[in-house]
Design a protein around this motif. Structure first.
Motif, PDB file in Angstrom:
ATOM      1  N   GLU A   9       0.809  -1.227   0.000  1.00 32.20           N
ATOM      2  CA  GLU A   9       0.000   0.000   0.000  1.00 32.20           C
ATOM      3  C   GLU A   9       0.838   1.271   0.000  1.00 32.20           C
ATOM      4  O   GLU A   9       0.371   2.337  -0.377  1.00 32.20           O
ATOM      5  N   GLN A  10       2.082   1.167   0.428  1.00 33.38           N
ATOM      6  CA  GLN A  10       2.982   2.320   0.447  1.00 33.38           C
ATOM      7  C   GLN A  10       3.793   2.446  -0.841  1.00 33.38           C
ATOM      8  O   GLN A  10       4.646   3.306  -0.951  1.00 33.38           O
ATOM      9  N   GLY A  11       3.523   1.569  -1.806  1.00 33.37           N
ATOM     10  CA  GLY A  11       4.239   1.620  -3.068  1.00 33.37           C
ATOM     11  C   GLY A  11       5.615   0.992  -3.034  1.00 33.37           C
ATOM     12  O   GLY A  11       6.420   1.200  -3.933  1.00 33.37           O
ATOM     13  N   ARG A  12       5.870   0.227  -1.991  1.00 30.97           N
ATOM     14  CA  ARG A  12       7.165  -0.444  -1.860  1.00 30.97           C
ATOM     15  C   ARG A  12       7.045  -1.901  -2.295  1.00 30.97           C
ATOM     16  O   ARG A  12       5.995  -2.521  -2.176  1.00 30.97           O
ATOM     17  N   ALA A  13       8.154  -2.446  -2.769  1.00 36.05           N
ATOM     18  CA  ALA A  13       8.170  -3.830  -3.245  1.00 36.05           C
ATOM     19  C   ALA A  13       7.828  -4.798  -2.120  1.00 36.05           C
ATOM     20  O   ALA A  13       8.191  -4.582  -0.965  1.00 36.05           O
ATOM     21  N   LYS A  14       7.125  -5.850  -2.490  1.00 32.96           N
ATOM     22  CA  LYS A  14       6.801  -6.910  -1.532  1.00 32.96           C
ATOM     23  C   LYS A  14       6.883  -8.256  -2.237  1.00 32.96           C
ATOM     24  O   LYS A  14       6.828  -8.338  -3.468  1.00 32.96           O
ATOM     25  N   MET A  15       7.028  -9.292  -1.435  1.00 33.48           N
ATOM     26  CA  MET A  15       6.979 -10.648  -1.966  1.00 33.48           C
ATOM     27  C   MET A  15       5.516 -11.029  -2.086  1.00 33.48           C
ATOM     28  O   MET A  15       4.745 -10.897  -1.137  1.00 33.48           O
ATOM     29  N   VAL A  16       5.111 -11.463  -3.279  1.00 43.97           N
ATOM     30  CA  VAL A  16       3.712 -11.777  -3.558  1.00 43.97           C
ATOM     31  C   VAL A  16       3.265 -12.990  -2.742  1.00 43.97           C
ATOM     32  O   VAL A  16       4.005 -13.960  -2.607  1.00 43.97           O
ATOM     33  N   ASP A  17       2.053 -12.948  -2.231  1.00 45.08           N
ATOM     34  CA  ASP A  17       1.460 -14.065  -1.493  1.00 45.08           C
ATOM     35  C   ASP A  17       0.924 -15.085  -2.503  1.00 45.08           C
ATOM     36  O   ASP A  17       0.021 -14.792  -3.285  1.00 45.08           O
ATOM     37  N   VAL A  18       1.496 -16.283  -2.494  1.00 43.31           N
ATOM     38  CA  VAL A  18       1.067 -17.327  -3.427  1.00 43.31           C
ATOM     39  C   VAL A  18       0.296 -18.439  -2.716  1.00 43.31           C
ATOM     40  O   VAL A  18       0.042 -19.489  -3.293  1.00 43.31           O
ATOM     41  N   ALA A  66      20.446 -22.908  -8.358  1.00 41.48           N
ATOM     42  CA  ALA A  66      18.998 -23.054  -8.559  1.00 41.48           C
ATOM     43  C   ALA A  66      18.299 -23.300  -7.228  1.00 41.48           C
ATOM     44  O   ALA A  66      17.256 -22.699  -6.942  1.00 41.48           O
ATOM     45  N   LYS A  67      18.874 -24.165  -6.407  1.00 42.45           N
ATOM     46  CA  LYS A  67      18.278 -24.490  -5.111  1.00 42.45           C
ATOM     47  C   LYS A  67      18.277 -23.304  -4.155  1.00 42.45           C
ATOM     48  O   LYS A  67      17.471 -23.255  -3.226  1.00 42.45           O
ATOM     49  N   ASN A  68      19.157 -22.341  -4.376  1.00 48.35           N
ATOM     50  CA  ASN A  68      19.297 -21.206  -3.461  1.00 48.35           C
ATOM     51  C   ASN A  68      18.888 -19.875  -4.077  1.00 48.35           C
ATOM     52  O   ASN A  68      19.241 -18.821  -3.558  1.00 48.35           O
ATOM     53  N   THR A  69      18.136 -19.902  -5.158  1.00 43.55           N
ATOM     54  CA  THR A  69      17.764 -18.666  -5.847  1.00 43.55           C
ATOM     55  C   THR A  69      17.089 -17.669  -4.910  1.00 43.55           C
ATOM     56  O   THR A  69      17.390 -16.477  -4.941  1.00 43.55           O
ATOM     57  N   SER A  70      16.217 -18.140  -4.054  1.00 48.99           N
ATOM     58  CA  SER A  70      15.498 -17.218  -3.161  1.00 48.99           C
ATOM     59  C   SER A  70      16.419 -16.530  -2.163  1.00 48.99           C
ATOM     60  O   SER A  70      16.046 -15.523  -1.572  1.00 48.99           O
ATOM     61  N   PRO A  74      15.724 -11.158  -4.260  1.00 47.86           N
ATOM     62  CA  PRO A  74      14.901 -10.797  -3.102  1.00 47.86           C
ATOM     63  C   PRO A  74      13.433 -11.212  -3.134  1.00 47.86           C
ATOM     64  O   PRO A  74      12.892 -11.611  -2.106  1.00 47.86           O
ATOM     65  N   MET A  75      12.762 -11.142  -4.262  1.00 49.82           N
ATOM     66  CA  MET A  75      11.329 -11.425  -4.270  1.00 49.82           C
ATOM     67  C   MET A  75      10.983 -12.853  -4.690  1.00 49.82           C
ATOM     68  O   MET A  75       9.815 -13.186  -4.858  1.00 49.82           O
ATOM     69  N   CYS A  76      11.984 -13.705  -4.865  1.00 47.12           N
ATOM     70  CA  CYS A  76      11.733 -15.103  -5.232  1.00 47.12           C
ATOM     71  C   CYS A  76      11.327 -15.904  -4.001  1.00 47.12           C
ATOM     72  O   CYS A  76      11.884 -15.737  -2.921  1.00 47.12           O
ATOM     73  N   HIS A  77      10.365 -16.809  -4.220  1.00 46.20           N
ATOM     74  CA  HIS A  77       9.917 -17.689  -3.149  1.00 46.20           C
ATOM     75  C   HIS A  77      10.864 -18.881  -3.044  1.00 46.20           C
ATOM     76  O   HIS A  77      11.328 -19.385  -4.069  1.00 46.20           O
ATOM     77  N   PRO A  78      11.110 -19.355  -1.817  1.00 45.73           N
ATOM     78  CA  PRO A  78      11.864 -20.606  -1.686  1.00 45.73           C
ATOM     79  C   PRO A  78      11.013 -21.744  -2.258  1.00 45.73           C
ATOM     80  O   PRO A  78       9.837 -21.859  -1.933  1.00 45.73           O
ATOM     81  N   LEU A  79      11.595 -22.548  -3.128  1.00 47.26           N
ATOM     82  CA  LEU A  79      10.848 -23.617  -3.782  1.00 47.26           C
ATOM     83  C   LEU A  79      11.508 -24.965  -3.536  1.00 47.26           C
ATOM     84  O   LEU A  79      12.729 -25.062  -3.488  1.00 47.26           O
ATOM     85  N   ALA A  80      10.682 -25.984  -3.443  1.00 40.18           N
ATOM     86  CA  ALA A  80      11.178 -27.359  -3.392  1.00 40.18           C
ATOM     87  C   ALA A  80      11.299 -27.821  -4.837  1.00 40.18           C
ATOM     88  O   ALA A  80      10.316 -28.138  -5.490  1.00 40.18           O
ATOM     89  N   VAL A 115       9.483 -21.531 -12.098  1.00 36.63           N
ATOM     90  CA  VAL A 115      10.905 -21.746 -11.847  1.00 36.63           C
ATOM     91  C   VAL A 115      11.801 -21.050 -12.877  1.00 36.63           C
ATOM     92  O   VAL A 115      12.950 -21.429 -13.067  1.00 36.63           O
ATOM     93  N   GLU A 116      11.277 -19.999 -13.515  1.00 36.93           N
ATOM     94  CA  GLU A 116      12.087 -19.279 -14.490  1.00 36.93           C
ATOM     95  C   GLU A 116      13.356 -18.703 -13.856  1.00 36.93           C
ATOM     96  O   GLU A 116      14.452 -18.811 -14.418  1.00 36.93           O
ATOM     97  N   MET A 117      13.217 -18.085 -12.704  1.00 38.20           N
ATOM     98  CA  MET A 117      14.374 -17.466 -12.059  1.00 38.20           C
ATOM     99  C   MET A 117      15.393 -18.521 -11.621  1.00 38.20           C
ATOM    100  O   MET A 117      16.596 -18.279 -11.677  1.00 38.20           O
ATOM    101  N   GLU A 118      14.916 -19.680 -11.217  1.00 38.23           N
ATOM    102  CA  GLU A 118      15.828 -20.747 -10.824  1.00 38.23           C
ATOM    103  C   GLU A 118      16.637 -21.234 -12.030  1.00 38.23           C
ATOM    104  O   GLU A 118      17.841 -21.477 -11.919  1.00 38.23           O
ATOM    105  N   ALA A 119      15.987 -21.370 -13.188  1.00 42.69           N
ATOM    106  CA  ALA A 119      16.699 -21.794 -14.398  1.00 42.69           C
ATOM    107  C   ALA A 119      17.707 -20.730 -14.831  1.00 42.69           C
ATOM    108  O   ALA A 119      18.851 -21.048 -15.189  1.00 42.69           O
TER     109      ALA A 119
END
Length: 162
Positions: A9-18, A66-70, A74-80, A115-119
């Motif tokens: 709401e303040q116009g600052r970057a956030k990690m999207v809720d998935v 790839a395993k540690n991309t998050s 900064p805005m990448c989610h940790p993925l299995a 997983v685009e960012m991981e690749a």
């Protein structure tokens, strides 16, 4: 106009809720390349790089990345991740003095986000590792271009680079 999902709401970057997104199978393939000189090419091919097996080390580095991309994007989610593979193929034209290794990273998961960012991180780190392994033999190596080749799954659908 659609709502911008990556800003609070303040116009600052956030990690999207998935948390409300369905888990689906998602894949991505990305590529990069490293142009080397003839000496480096021959040393890699003959196992003469002093730091060791260049492609083996680059493959492990890419998988770890790839395993540690998050941890670094900064805005990448940790993925299995369910799979990561990196392949290397020489594109050589000796008459033109061109020695280039092409890298492709393939990443797969079943989850709420892609997983685009991981690749991309995997293939970039593998390319950087090749540079690091070979820099004593010549620093004029060129990395890139780096790009997404393909992605499947998710709300936005599939993508294939032309």
């Amino acid at each position: 106009m659609s709502e911008l999902t990556h800003f609070n709401e303040q116009g600052r970057a956030k990690m999207v809720d998935v948390s409300d997104k369905n888990d689906t199978v998602r894949t991505a393939r990305a590529t990069s390349s490293v142009v080397v000189n003839e000496t480096i090419y021959r040393q890699i091919e003959n196992g003469q790089i002093k730091k060791g097996d260049v492609f083996a080390v680059a493959q492990v580095a890419g998988i770890m990345a790839a395993k540690n991309t998050s941890q670094i994007i900064p805005m990448c989610h940790p993925l299995a991740l369910s799979g990561v593979d990196i392949s290397f193929e020489w594109n050589v034209d000796e008459s033109a003095g061109h020695y280039e290794v092409e890298l492709v990273a393939a990443v797969k998961t079943k989850g709420p986000t892609g997983v685009e960012m991981e690749a991309l991180t995997a293939v970039s780190t593998a390319a950087l590792t090749i540079y690091d392994m070979c820099k004593a033999a010549g620093k004029e190596m060129v990395i890139g271009p780096t790009m997404l080749l393909q992605k499947t799954g998710g709300k936005s659908g599939d993508y294939q680079r032309d």
